[in-house]
Design an enzyme around this catalytic site. Structure first.
Site, PDB file in Angstrom:
ATOM      1  CE1 TYR A 162      -6.147  10.199   0.834  1.00  0.00           C
ATOM      2  CE2 TYR A 162      -5.356  12.286  -0.038  1.00  0.00           C
ATOM      3  CZ  TYR A 162      -5.101  11.044   0.512  1.00  0.00           C
ATOM      4  OH  TYR A 162      -3.802  10.648   0.756  1.00  0.00           O
ATOM      5  CE  LYS A 166      -4.587  11.106   4.065  1.00  0.00           C
ATOM      6  NZ  LYS A 166      -3.916  10.198   5.021  1.00  0.00           N
TER       7      LYS A 166
HETATM    8  N1  LIG Z   1       0.957   7.317  -2.055  1.00  0.00           N
HETATM    9  C1  LIG Z   1       0.747   8.620  -2.122  1.00  0.00           C
HETATM   10  O1  LIG Z   1       0.950   9.267  -3.163  1.00  0.00           O
HETATM   11  C2  LIG Z   1       0.265   9.361  -0.892  1.00  0.00           C
HETATM   12  C3  LIG Z   1       0.206  10.759  -0.969  1.00  0.00           C
HETATM   13  C4  LIG Z   1      -0.226  11.461   0.133  1.00  0.00           C
HETATM   14  C5  LIG Z   1      -0.587  10.804   1.285  1.00  0.00           C
HETATM   15  N2  LIG Z   1      -0.536   9.452   1.337  1.00  0.00           N
HETATM   16  C6  LIG Z   1      -0.942   8.816   2.590  1.00  0.00           C
HETATM   17  O2  LIG Z   1       0.078   7.954   3.034  1.00  0.00           O
HETATM   18  C7  LIG Z   1      -0.489   6.898   3.804  1.00  0.00           C
HETATM   19  C8  LIG Z   1       0.034   5.571   3.291  1.00  0.00           C
HETATM   20  O3  LIG Z   1      -0.404   5.433   1.960  1.00  0.00           O
HETATM   21  P1  LIG Z   1       0.314   4.467   0.915  1.00  0.00           P
HETATM   22  O4  LIG Z   1       0.492   5.240  -0.314  1.00  0.00           O
HETATM   23  O5  LIG Z   1       1.453   3.806   1.565  1.00  0.00           O
HETATM   24  O6  LIG Z   1      -0.890   3.445   0.635  1.00  0.00           O
HETATM   25  P2  LIG Z   1      -0.947   1.852   0.639  1.00  0.00           P
HETATM   26  O7  LIG Z   1      -2.303   1.543   0.112  1.00  0.00           O
HETATM   27  O8  LIG Z   1       0.246   1.275  -0.010  1.00  0.00           O
HETATM   28  O9  LIG Z   1      -0.874   1.495   2.202  1.00  0.00           O
HETATM   29  C9  LIG Z   1      -1.919   1.796   3.081  1.00  0.00           C
HETATM   30  C10 LIG Z   1      -1.995   0.693   4.121  1.00  0.00           C
HETATM   31  O10 LIG Z   1      -3.026   1.044   5.057  1.00  0.00           O
HETATM   32  C11 LIG Z   1      -3.780  -0.128   5.326  1.00  0.00           C
HETATM   33  N3  LIG Z   1      -5.124   0.252   5.768  1.00  0.00           N
HETATM   34  C12 LIG Z   1      -6.103   0.818   5.011  1.00  0.00           C
HETATM   35  N4  LIG Z   1      -7.202   0.985   5.757  1.00  0.00           N
HETATM   36  C13 LIG Z   1      -6.922   0.491   6.992  1.00  0.00           C
HETATM   37  C14 LIG Z   1      -7.658   0.373   8.182  1.00  0.00           C
HETATM   38  N5  LIG Z   1      -8.938   0.783   8.269  1.00  0.00           N
HETATM   39  N6  LIG Z   1      -7.057  -0.173   9.243  1.00  0.00           N
HETATM   40  C15 LIG Z   1      -5.780  -0.622   9.182  1.00  0.00           C
HETATM   41  N7  LIG Z   1      -5.024  -0.533   8.081  1.00  0.00           N
HETATM   42  C16 LIG Z   1      -5.598   0.022   6.999  1.00  0.00           C
HETATM   43  C17 LIG Z   1      -3.814  -0.896   4.017  1.00  0.00           C
HETATM   44  O11 LIG Z   1      -4.136  -2.252   4.247  1.00  0.00           O
HETATM   45  C18 LIG Z   1      -2.396  -0.674   3.511  1.00  0.00           C
HETATM   46  O12 LIG Z   1      -1.522  -1.683   3.977  1.00  0.00           O
HETATM   47  C19 LIG Z   1      -2.003   7.052   3.675  1.00  0.00           C
HETATM   48  O13 LIG Z   1      -2.486   7.699   4.832  1.00  0.00           O
HETATM   49  C20 LIG Z   1      -2.161   7.928   2.456  1.00  0.00           C
HETATM   50  O14 LIG Z   1      -3.356   8.673   2.485  1.00  0.00           O
HETATM   51  C21 LIG Z   1      -0.113   8.707   0.279  1.00  0.00           C
END
Ligand SMILES: NC(=O)c1ccc[n+]([C@@H]2O[C@H](COP(=O)([O-])OP(=O)(O)OC[C@H]3O[C@@H](n4cnc5c(N)ncnc54)[C@H](O)[C@@H]3O)[C@@H](O)[C@H]2O)c1
Length: 255
Positions: A162, A166
């Site tokens: 991860y 990132k």
């Molecule tokens: N939630 C956190 O604490 C957090 C922290 C840092 C970064 N992020 C980043 O934020 C972004 C959104 O995360 P989130 O927390 O909303 O997660 P989430 O799991 O709620 O949403 C992620 C979405 O991406 C979609 N997805 C996954 N793989 C895919 C693919 N190959 N093609 C198309 N769609 C795909 C999933 O179906 C889902 O709808 C991500 O990139 C995650 O790494 C999240």
């Protein structure tokens, strides 16, 4: 302020879904929603907006090209792109990390972000800047925000795929900004701290990692707190923000 077409990946859930809602709240009328998952909840949440839902895997070049083409066939252009799709990875010490986990995480997070932003930039380069009431110098052909993580800027234990993915996301926007800054396309990165979404739901990390000694604001973020920054970065109001990585983390990265 927003008169163009938005394109959001990961739009079925969490930060991507909230970003589509933020665009709609700020007046965007046409939104392309891209996800592997079911987009019906997001569509239902969007009022007075035309949506184009597209089921696509962001790590699949042909599917991303077809999604971008679908947007252009329907609305002729893409003005604001938010690349939110992403996955976590199993926790393991570096020596125990499998190649399969590394490739899967890099595939969706880094390769997916690369393919999406490259295809969005290609489209933006082919279109005229959108007229804006802020004046011609602030007009943009397009603006892209990639969602990385504070783990794109520092490292934590047992999460190498991860973190590597990132760090790649952060560098993609920095590189693309150099190569296309003069072309009227802006590309930036948002680095979330801990955010309450399905990705983190139910994990004890939500309380442990948002303690005051970790996060100065002593709470996790809400998806809409990320979304509002992402849509601001896409807007003409952010017309001189380029190649930036903004931490949206309740102050966590100050120490
Ligand atoms: N939630 C956190 O604490 C957090 C922290 C840092 C970064 N992020 C980043 O934020 C972004 C959104 O995360 P989130 O927390 O909303 O997660 P989430 O799991 O709620 O949403 C992620 C979405 O991406 C979609 N997805 C996954 N793989 C895919 C693919 N190959 N093609 C198309 N769609 C795909 C999933 O179906 C889902 O709808 C991500 O990139 C995650 O790494 C999240």
């Amino acid at each position: 302020m927003f008169s163009g077409v938005a394109f959001v990946t990961g739009a079925a859930s969490g930060i991507g879904q909230a970003t589509a809602q933020s665009f709609a709240r700020k007046g965007v009328k046409r939104i392309v929603l891209v996800d592997l998952g079911d987009l019906s909840t997001t569509i239902a949440l969007l009022q007075n907006v035309e949506t184009l839902p597209i089921k696509a895997d962001v790590s699949d070049e042909a599917q991303v090209k077809s999604a971008v083409q679908g947007a252009v066939d329907k609305w002729g252009r893409i003005d604001y792109a938010a690349n939110c799709a992403g996955i976590g990875c199993p926790r393991a010490k570096f020596a125990d990390t499998t190649t399969a986990d590394f490739e899967k995480t890099m595939g969706v997070n880094a390769r997916g972000c690369f393919i999406c932003s490259r295809e969005q930039i290609r489209q933006m380069l082919s279109q005229e800047p959108l007229e804006t009431e802020l004046g011609p110098r602030r007009a943009q052909r397009g603006a892209i925000v990639n969602v990385a993580s504070i783990l794109g800027l520092h490292v934590r234990w047992n999460i190498a795929p991860y973190t590597a993915s990132k760090h790649a996301v952060v560098s993609l926007a920095r590189q693309a900004c150099l190569d296309h800054g003069a072309d009227g396309v802006r590309i930036n990165t948002v680095a979330p701290g801990l955010v309450e979404t399905p990705m983190t739901a139910g994990r004890e990390v939500l309380t442990e990692d948002s303690a005051p000694e970790v996060v100065p604001m002593a709470r996790p973020g809400l998806p809409e707190e990320l979304a509002d920054v992402i849509t601001f970065m896409c807007s003409e109001e952010a017309s001189y923000v380029n190649g930036a990585t903004w931490c949206v983390d309740g102050g966590r990265m100050v120490h």
